[in-house]
Scaffold this active site. Sequence first.
Site, PDB file in Angstrom:
ATOM      1  N   ALA A  87       7.302  -1.339   6.255  1.00  0.00           N
ATOM      2  CA  ALA A  87       8.070  -0.720   7.344  1.00  0.00           C
ATOM      3  C   ALA A  87       7.286   0.456   7.904  1.00  0.00           C
ATOM      4  O   ALA A  87       6.404   0.995   7.236  1.00  0.00           O
ATOM      5  CB  ALA A  87       9.419  -0.202   6.839  1.00  0.00           C
ATOM      6  N   LYS A 137      16.645  -0.151  10.276  1.00  0.00           N
ATOM      7  CA  LYS A 137      16.994  -0.512   8.900  1.00  0.00           C
ATOM      8  C   LYS A 137      18.388  -1.157   8.851  1.00  0.00           C
ATOM      9  O   LYS A 137      18.640  -2.053   8.051  1.00  0.00           O
ATOM     10  CB  LYS A 137      16.959   0.725   7.995  1.00  0.00           C
ATOM     11  CG  LYS A 137      15.558   1.109   7.552  1.00  0.00           C
ATOM     12  CD  LYS A 137      15.011   0.165   6.490  1.00  0.00           C
ATOM     13  CE  LYS A 137      13.621   0.550   6.028  1.00  0.00           C
ATOM     14  NZ  LYS A 137      12.992  -0.452   5.145  1.00  0.00           N
ATOM     15  N   THR A 155       0.815  -1.228   0.000  1.00  0.00           N
ATOM     16  CA  THR A 155       0.000   0.000   0.000  1.00  0.00           C
ATOM     17  C   THR A 155       0.845   1.272   0.000  1.00  0.00           C
ATOM     18  O   THR A 155       0.315   2.366  -0.152  1.00  0.00           O
ATOM     19  CB  THR A 155      -0.942   0.053   1.235  1.00  0.00           C
ATOM     20  OG1 THR A 155      -0.133   0.034   2.416  1.00  0.00           O
ATOM     21  CG2 THR A 155      -1.893  -1.126   1.267  1.00  0.00           C
ATOM     22  N   ASN A 192      16.754   8.690  -0.820  1.00  0.00           N
ATOM     23  CA  ASN A 192      15.368   9.178  -0.828  1.00  0.00           C
ATOM     24  C   ASN A 192      14.787   9.114  -2.242  1.00  0.00           C
ATOM     25  O   ASN A 192      15.426   9.555  -3.188  1.00  0.00           O
ATOM     26  CB  ASN A 192      15.305  10.631  -0.350  1.00  0.00           C
ATOM     27  CG  ASN A 192      15.767  10.790   1.081  1.00  0.00           C
ATOM     28  OD1 ASN A 192      16.869  10.384   1.417  1.00  0.00           O
ATOM     29  ND2 ASN A 192      14.935  11.378   1.919  1.00  0.00           N
ATOM     30  N   TYR A 242      14.577   4.708  13.268  1.00  0.00           N
ATOM     31  CA  TYR A 242      14.322   4.150  11.934  1.00  0.00           C
ATOM     32  C   TYR A 242      15.627   3.673  11.297  1.00  0.00           C
ATOM     33  O   TYR A 242      15.710   2.556  10.782  1.00  0.00           O
ATOM     34  CB  TYR A 242      13.662   5.225  11.052  1.00  0.00           C
ATOM     35  CG  TYR A 242      13.581   4.853   9.583  1.00  0.00           C
ATOM     36  CD1 TYR A 242      12.540   4.077   9.105  1.00  0.00           C
ATOM     37  CD2 TYR A 242      14.555   5.289   8.675  1.00  0.00           C
ATOM     38  CE1 TYR A 242      12.463   3.724   7.760  1.00  0.00           C
ATOM     39  CE2 TYR A 242      14.487   4.945   7.336  1.00  0.00           C
ATOM     40  CZ  TYR A 242      13.445   4.162   6.879  1.00  0.00           C
ATOM     41  OH  TYR A 242      13.376   3.823   5.560  1.00  0.00           O
ATOM     42  N   GLU A 284      19.371   6.132   5.150  1.00  0.00           N
ATOM     43  CA  GLU A 284      19.361   6.595   6.546  1.00  0.00           C
ATOM     44  C   GLU A 284      20.349   5.798   7.393  1.00  0.00           C
ATOM     45  O   GLU A 284      20.725   6.231   8.484  1.00  0.00           O
ATOM     46  CB  GLU A 284      17.954   6.495   7.139  1.00  0.00           C
ATOM     47  CG  GLU A 284      16.983   7.548   6.633  1.00  0.00           C
ATOM     48  CD  GLU A 284      17.324   8.969   7.077  1.00  0.00           C
ATOM     49  OE1 GLU A 284      17.645   9.167   8.261  1.00  0.00           O
ATOM     50  OE2 GLU A 284      17.268   9.875   6.239  1.00  0.00           O
ATOM     51  N   PHE A 301       6.302  13.487   4.407  1.00  0.00           N
ATOM     52  CA  PHE A 301       7.682  13.650   3.919  1.00  0.00           C
ATOM     53  C   PHE A 301       7.858  15.060   3.354  1.00  0.00           C
ATOM     54  O   PHE A 301       6.932  15.636   2.796  1.00  0.00           O
ATOM     55  CB  PHE A 301       8.003  12.592   2.856  1.00  0.00           C
ATOM     56  CG  PHE A 301       8.045  11.207   3.432  1.00  0.00           C
ATOM     57  CD1 PHE A 301       9.235  10.673   3.899  1.00  0.00           C
ATOM     58  CD2 PHE A 301       6.893  10.453   3.543  1.00  0.00           C
ATOM     59  CE1 PHE A 301       9.285   9.415   4.460  1.00  0.00           C
ATOM     60  CE2 PHE A 301       6.922   9.183   4.110  1.00  0.00           C
ATOM     61  CZ  PHE A 301       8.119   8.659   4.569  1.00  0.00           C
ATOM     62  N   ALA A 356      17.993  14.255  16.395  1.00  0.00           N
ATOM     63  CA  ALA A 356      19.311  14.130  15.756  1.00  0.00           C
ATOM     64  C   ALA A 356      19.054  14.186  14.260  1.00  0.00           C
ATOM     65  O   ALA A 356      18.069  13.638  13.774  1.00  0.00           O
ATOM     66  CB  ALA A 356      19.985  12.817  16.130  1.00  0.00           C
ATOM     67  N   GLN A 375       4.082   3.901  -1.287  1.00  0.00           N
ATOM     68  CA  GLN A 375       4.522   4.447  -2.580  1.00  0.00           C
ATOM     69  C   GLN A 375       5.278   3.404  -3.415  1.00  0.00           C
ATOM     70  O   GLN A 375       4.960   3.169  -4.584  1.00  0.00           O
ATOM     71  CB  GLN A 375       5.442   5.645  -2.333  1.00  0.00           C
ATOM     72  CG  GLN A 375       6.188   6.107  -3.584  1.00  0.00           C
ATOM     73  CD  GLN A 375       7.250   7.157  -3.295  1.00  0.00           C
ATOM     74  OE1 GLN A 375       7.020   8.324  -3.519  1.00  0.00           O
ATOM     75  NE2 GLN A 375       8.413   6.759  -2.806  1.00  0.00           N
ATOM     76  N   THR A 378       9.282  16.506   0.780  1.00  0.00           N
ATOM     77  CA  THR A 378       9.021  16.848  -0.628  1.00  0.00           C
ATOM     78  C   THR A 378       7.526  17.052  -0.868  1.00  0.00           C
ATOM     79  O   THR A 378       7.103  18.077  -1.389  1.00  0.00           O
ATOM     80  CB  THR A 378       9.507  15.721  -1.565  1.00  0.00           C
ATOM     81  OG1 THR A 378       8.994  14.483  -1.069  1.00  0.00           O
ATOM     82  CG2 THR A 378      11.020  15.681  -1.654  1.00  0.00           C
ATOM     83  N   SER A 422      18.154   1.413   3.421  1.00  0.00           N
ATOM     84  CA  SER A 422      17.949   2.863   3.292  1.00  0.00           C
ATOM     85  C   SER A 422      19.239   3.651   3.493  1.00  0.00           C
ATOM     86  O   SER A 422      20.089   3.282   4.313  1.00  0.00           O
ATOM     87  CB  SER A 422      16.933   3.282   4.360  1.00  0.00           C
ATOM     88  OG  SER A 422      16.968   4.663   4.569  1.00  0.00           O
TER      89      SER A 422
END
Length: 332
Positions: A80, A155, A10, A180, A151, A129, A190, A283, A12, A192, A127
């Site tokens: 996630a 990951k 479900t 990203n 997160y 991240e 998010f 952070a 993006q 953007t 990711s």
Amino acid sequence: MPRALITGITGQDGLYLGELLAAKGYEVFGLVRGQSNPKISTVERIIPSIELLEGDLRDLSSLIGALEIAQPDEVYNLGAISFVGLSWKQAELTGDITGMGVLRILEALRIHTQGDMSKVRFYQASSSEMFGKVRETPQRESTPFHPRSPYGVAKTFGHYMTVNYRESYDAFACSGILFNHESERRGHEFVTRKVTRAVARIALGLQASVALGNLDSRRDWGFAGDYVEAMWKMLQQDTPDDFVIATGETHSIGELLDVAFSRVGINDWSSKVTQDPRFFRPAEVDLLIGDASKAADELGWKPTVTFEQLVHRMVDSDLKIEKIAASRASED
Ligand code: GDP
């Protein structure tokens, strides 16, 4: 007909990947949580041939059950808790779904394949991240990790678990370290999409300004439709491996604002943007820029959408959505 199971259908990326695989002739199964999930109708509209299965990354036996029904050749773990900002507020849930969820689906696969894990190909959505407080620039597959959020930590656990199952059980398991990636289907939380939606609403006179957090951080933003192609390519190789997927360009939030506002003819946005401490993070990841040359050499993958094109298509799409919403509201 190859068969694929996608967790996170479900979201993006789930939608873009499901569309891509269906167009390639796959029988596509998507894992959804809860029968009354409001996003199910969107999935069925975008991927009419989808077969949805109920399951949860927190529940091992539901994952084994889904694998038994789907009998997939390929599994893409995109499910996630994916919003970094939320991960401090729900750190334990993020650890459980984003981190432990990877271990559970790998275990489910090990049980399902009766230990012959090379039979089913597995993709883990890792990711950028994980790089967090970056140790080198640009970041590549060999760059050490230093995650900066629950997160990112979760990951990183998922990434190493994927590598470990490859080394322990000969799993055909790949970890895609995606920077990203955005689109008109991105969630509104998010930065953007928050910006492109606000710009559309400001242009239409529906709101006066937008409140943001740190405007100085820089990201390597690509188009999600390009990135799901890389996921699929990773699973078509002869041997499983890990790949950085990125554009190799970095832009600040300020530059995002420049491009988005100028699309609607506003060149000075200083009176339209405020800063709100609520959107600052405990952070921060200051700078991300990826080196995807391994993916270019070995997968033949390259991004096709520039930063400007990406922001323009998102602003244009939000203008359409907001116009329709405004005209519906005025009819009521
Ligand atoms: P992330 O890279 O996965 O954390 O993606 P986001 O789109 O959530 O955030 C990208 C960057 O934008 C981060 O450095 C945020 O701190 C920064 N940012 C600044 N203002 C905002 C805001 O209002 N919302 C979000 N989501 N991010 C913001």
